[in-house]
Design a protein around this motif. Structure first.
Motif: not given
Ligand SMILES: Cc1cc2nc3c(=O)[nH]c(=O)nc-3n(C[C@H](O)[C@H](O)[C@H](O)COP(=O)(O)OP(=O)(O)OC[C@H]3O[C@@H](n4cnc5c(N)ncnc54)[C@H](O)[C@@H]3O)c2cc1C
Length: 458
Positions: A212-215, A218-223
């Motif tokens: 994901r981006v912004a790895a 937080e996963p929610e943020a990158g997604e």
């Protein structure tokens, strides 16, 4: 001593004059010390010339372009013909056409002597500076503060080194936006620059090797950011490994069995610390080390201090400056609290901005904390609804349930970098969650979503 070697005595040498070194050199000189600043490039470092300042001078107009496109749903018909020459001119003006006199003159005014050239430590308290075959040996009474910063990481992809790709350095000097741009790296710089160039008319493909981006966040943020970028027409591909790059006037990238063609390739896959060839072995440090270990007072060895990206405590201008203040106090013999990195904040100036402080949920779990998290959507808040288009976002808070305090938080929201401010206070000050839950949150602000996230802690 050779014919072209000269020796100078001083109190302190600042080796590498990035944001931290610049601050420290000035403060030490103002305190009456004889200070020499050594830099092989532009005094002031990456931030004003190729980093924070020019990139944010791009972000602001690109946000404006997006706002104009949102106007028809809120205010009426508005049109904009994005003109990159305005952006390029403002950047050139801001950094005086990549001239560092704006940084050098105030330093010299404070009494700092600037020596140009590549500096290397040469035993405790000594630095040798080489420039065009001439050597200046700087011997200090107090010691050396190292602030040599970073340079772009160049990933070992077949063929890449033979192509005229851009790093952040070339990207900040762009005078024309390419038609088709591939951005390699979905971290903060990749996210910001992909957004900027897309809004100024490039067809952008953003490739990120992680899932994901912004790895790091937080996963929610990158997604969420990937979804928002896709909605704007950026082709975001996570888990994308580039196998080979060729250039024949155009770029051709082999990615997962497919060939991507582009007019330009921007590589922003991270930074490499400038620690090779600075003589670390002469002061008993590992010359192969990726970072310089520092204690709470930024001491790295005998008569040696280090600040900035090279310390591995957060590659941000505000960390470099924060550490510089600590190093100055120590060099001057003042008492002060040790450096504290528990509430370092970080902002990706995407649109909406992604801002975070402290630990992510996973980092808190990995640290063995008893974790509770709360998540709330910004668009479901009153302000989100009022704001309308461009509002998608979230607030996630991470609590150490045993202590009843927040240890981390993430905000994706318009002005997210400002909204996170109160969460920085909460994490830094270890304000009890019970106190945060009972305080006032002005209606209707974006930061009210923090209250909603706190209510959902579970
Ligand atoms: C595109 C981009 C955008 C960014 N945006 C932000 C942002 O919005 N906010 C933020 O906080 N941070 C941002 N950063 C990071 C920020 O630029 C750095 O964290 C900041 O510059 C601090 O770096 P530093 O103090 O370690 O030194 P640097 O700024 O890297 O400066 C180091 C100096 O040392 C000199 N030097 C190196 N080796 C030697 C040597 N051997 N001899 C003599 N001189 C030497 C170099 O010439 C340079 O002048 C961004 C970075 C990039 C690339």
């Amino acid at each position: 001593m050779t014919a072209t070697e000269s020796v100078r005595e001083c109190d302190v040498v600042v080796l590498g004059v990035g944001p931290g070194g610049e601050y420290a050199a000035r403060k030490l000189a103002e305190a009456g010390l004889d200070v020499v600043g050594v830099d092989r490039g532009l005094v002031g470092g990456e931030c004003p010339f190729w980093g924070c300042t020019p990139s944010k001078l791009m972000v602001r107009p690109s946000d404006l372009v997006a706002e104009v496109h949102r106007a028809d749903r809120l205010a009426g018909d508005a049109r904009i013909r994005p003109d990159w020459s305005l952006v390029a001119a403002r950047i050139r003006e801001a950094n005086h056409d990549w001239s560092d006199h704006q940084h050098v003159e105030p330093l010299e005014h404070a009494g700092v002597r600037i020596v140009r050239g590549h500096g290397r430590l040469d035993g405790p308290g000594t630095v040798r500076v080489e420039l065009d075959g001439a050597t200046t040996v700087l011997r200090t009474t107090r010691g050396v503060l190292v602030n040599t910063g970073t340079e772009p990481m160049r990933p070992p992809i077949d063929g890449l080194a033979d192509t005229p790709y851009w790093t952040n350095r070339e990207a900040m000097k762009v005078t024309e936006v390419p038609d088709r741009l591939v951005v390699l790296g979905g971290g903060p710089n990749g996210l910001e620059l992909a957004t900027v160039f897309a809004r100024f008319g490039a067809r952008v493909t953003l490739l990120e090797a992680a899932d994901r981006v912004a790895a790091q966040e937080e996963p929610e943020a990158g997604e969420l950011l990937a979804r928002i970028l896709r909605d704007e027409g950026v082709d975001v591909r996570a888990g994308a490994e580039v196998e080979r790059v060729d250039h024949d006037g155009e770029f051709h990238l082999r990615v997962g069995g497919e060939v991507l063609d582009a007019d330009q390739l921007l590589v922003v896959t991270g930074r490499r610390n400038n620690l090779t060839d600075i003589g670390l072995e002469t002061v008993g440090l590992d010359p192969e080390a990726e970072t310089i270990d520092v204690d709470g007072h930024l001491r790295a060895g005998e008569r040696l201090w280090a600040v900035g990206d090279i310390t591995g405590k957060g590659a941000f201008t505000h960390v470099s400056r924060y550490q510089a203040a600590g190093a100055v106090a120590d060099i001057l013999g003042h008492d002060g609290p040790p450096a504290d990195y528990g509430a370092v904040s970080r902002v990706v100036f995407s649109d909406p901005e992604l801002a975070a402080v402290g630990l992510t949920e996973q980092q808190a779990r990995d640290a063995g904390l008893s974790v509770r998290v709360g998540l709330a959507q910004v668009e479901k808040s009153a302000r989100g609804w009022l704001h309308g288009p461009g509002t998608t976002g979230l607030v996630k808070v991470v609590e150490d349930a045993d202590r009843g305090v927040l240890v981390g938080a993430t905000v994706v929201a318009p002005y997210g970098g400002e909204v996170v401010g109160m969460l920085v206070t909460a994490v830094h000050g270890e304000v009890p969650v019970s106190r945060l839950r009972t305080m006032h949150y002005a209606y209707p602000t974006f930061h009210r979503t923090i209250e909603a996230a706190l209510k959902r802690l579970a």
